[in-house]
Design a protein around this motif. Structure first.
Motif, short mmCIF file in Angstrom:
data_model
loop_
_atom_site.label_atom_id
_atom_site.label_comp_id
_atom_site.label_asym_id
_atom_site.label_seq_id
_atom_site.Cartn_x
_atom_site.Cartn_y
_atom_site.Cartn_z
N GLU A 110 45.03 51.35 40.32
CA GLU A 110 46.16 50.46 40.61
C GLU A 110 46.18 49.28 39.65
O GLU A 110 47.25 48.88 39.15
N LEU A 111 45.01 48.70 39.38
CA LEU A 111 44.94 47.56 38.46
C LEU A 111 45.34 48.00 37.05
O LEU A 111 46.09 47.30 36.36
N ARG A 112 44.88 49.16 36.63
CA ARG A 112 45.26 49.70 35.32
C ARG A 112 46.77 49.86 35.23
O ARG A 112 47.39 49.52 34.23
N GLY A 113 47.38 50.36 36.31
CA GLY A 113 48.83 50.52 36.34
C GLY A 113 49.55 49.19 36.19
O GLY A 113 50.56 49.09 35.48
N PHE A 114 49.04 48.16 36.86
CA PHE A 114 49.65 46.83 36.74
C PHE A 114 49.51 46.29 35.32
O PHE A 114 50.48 45.81 34.72
N LEU A 115 48.31 46.34 34.76
CA LEU A 115 48.07 45.80 33.42
C LEU A 115 48.85 46.57 32.36
O LEU A 115 49.25 46.00 31.34
N ARG A 116 49.10 47.84 32.61
CA ARG A 116 49.82 48.69 31.67
C ARG A 116 51.29 48.31 31.54
O ARG A 116 51.89 48.47 30.49
N ILE A 117 51.90 47.82 32.62
CA ILE A 117 53.34 47.52 32.56
C ILE A 117 53.63 46.13 32.00
O ILE A 117 54.79 45.79 31.77
N LEU A 118 52.61 45.34 31.76
CA LEU A 118 52.83 44.00 31.21
C LEU A 118 53.21 44.08 29.73
O LEU A 118 52.88 45.05 29.05
N GLU A 119 53.88 43.06 29.27
CA GLU A 119 54.17 42.93 27.84
C GLU A 119 53.13 42.00 27.25
O GLU A 119 52.66 41.07 27.91
N TYR A 120 52.77 42.23 25.99
CA TYR A 120 51.70 41.49 25.33
C TYR A 120 52.25 40.80 24.07
O TYR A 120 52.09 41.30 22.96
N PRO A 121 52.90 39.63 24.25
CA PRO A 121 53.50 38.93 23.09
C PRO A 121 52.46 38.21 22.24
O PRO A 121 51.41 37.79 22.72
N THR A 122 52.78 38.11 20.97
CA THR A 122 51.99 37.29 20.03
C THR A 122 52.93 36.26 19.44
O THR A 122 54.15 36.37 19.58
#
Length: 181
Positions: A110-122
């Protein structure tokens, strides 16, 4: 002849460290991607979500939950994939790894699923998004694609080779019928 089967509950002694693959960055610098991942996970809203996930895992007090979240964030490791498209154009892709501070497969998924849908801006190097993981058709690893498989270069490797067409698409072998009655 007697045959005996024994059913045992699923036990995962070590959770997978590979979480997902990020693409859409304009840099090939893994340090920039590493910083983006840590910044996103440490953002208040995301950190609270991680805390909430860990709080369901039986930690006896909040301080241990917060420590688990810090340990997760500090365990992040980024691996650059040398991925190229037709014509040799490099496409920056990065595998994201982390170590779970506990051994709860359901929570980790479940945590992997949450972290996967985030966007990672630089700041200047684009915004990373999770890409689909495809298994290597040679060794079945999710950590790399077929063209990046290190095993065929191993001395005395007896498995498929990188240029073996049968590993590329076994569903389209001659005589193979699609569909049917």
């Amino acid at each position: 002849m007697n045959i005996t089967f024994e059913a045992l509950p699923f036990n995962c002694p070590c959770l997978p460290k590979l979480l997902f693959c990020l693409s859409s960055f304009t840099t090939s610098d893994a340090n920039i991607v590493h910083k983006a991942v840590i910044d996103v996970w440490a953002h208040d809203n995301n950190r609270h979500h991680i805390d909430d996930a860990f709080s369901m895992c039986g930690f006896p007090n909040d301080e241990l939950v917060y420590q688990a979240t810090r340990d997760l964030i500090h365990s992040v490791r980024v691996e650059t994939l040398d991925f190229k498209v037709t014509g040799g154009l490099s496409v920056p892709c990065f595998n994201i790894f982390a170590t779970s501070p506990m051994n709860d497969a359901k929570m980790w998924t479940e945590l992997r699923g949450f972290l996967r849908i985030l966007e990672y801006p630089t700041g200047l190097d684009g915004c990373g998004i999770a890409a689909v993981l495809f298994p290597c058709q040679i060794c079945h690893s999710l950590a790399h694609l077929r063209g990046l498989c290190p095993f065929p270069l191993t001395p005395q490797w007896n498995g498929p080779k990188l240029n073996n067409r049968s590993t590329a698409n076994s569903a389209r072998l001659p005589g193979r019928i699609r569909g049917g009655r």
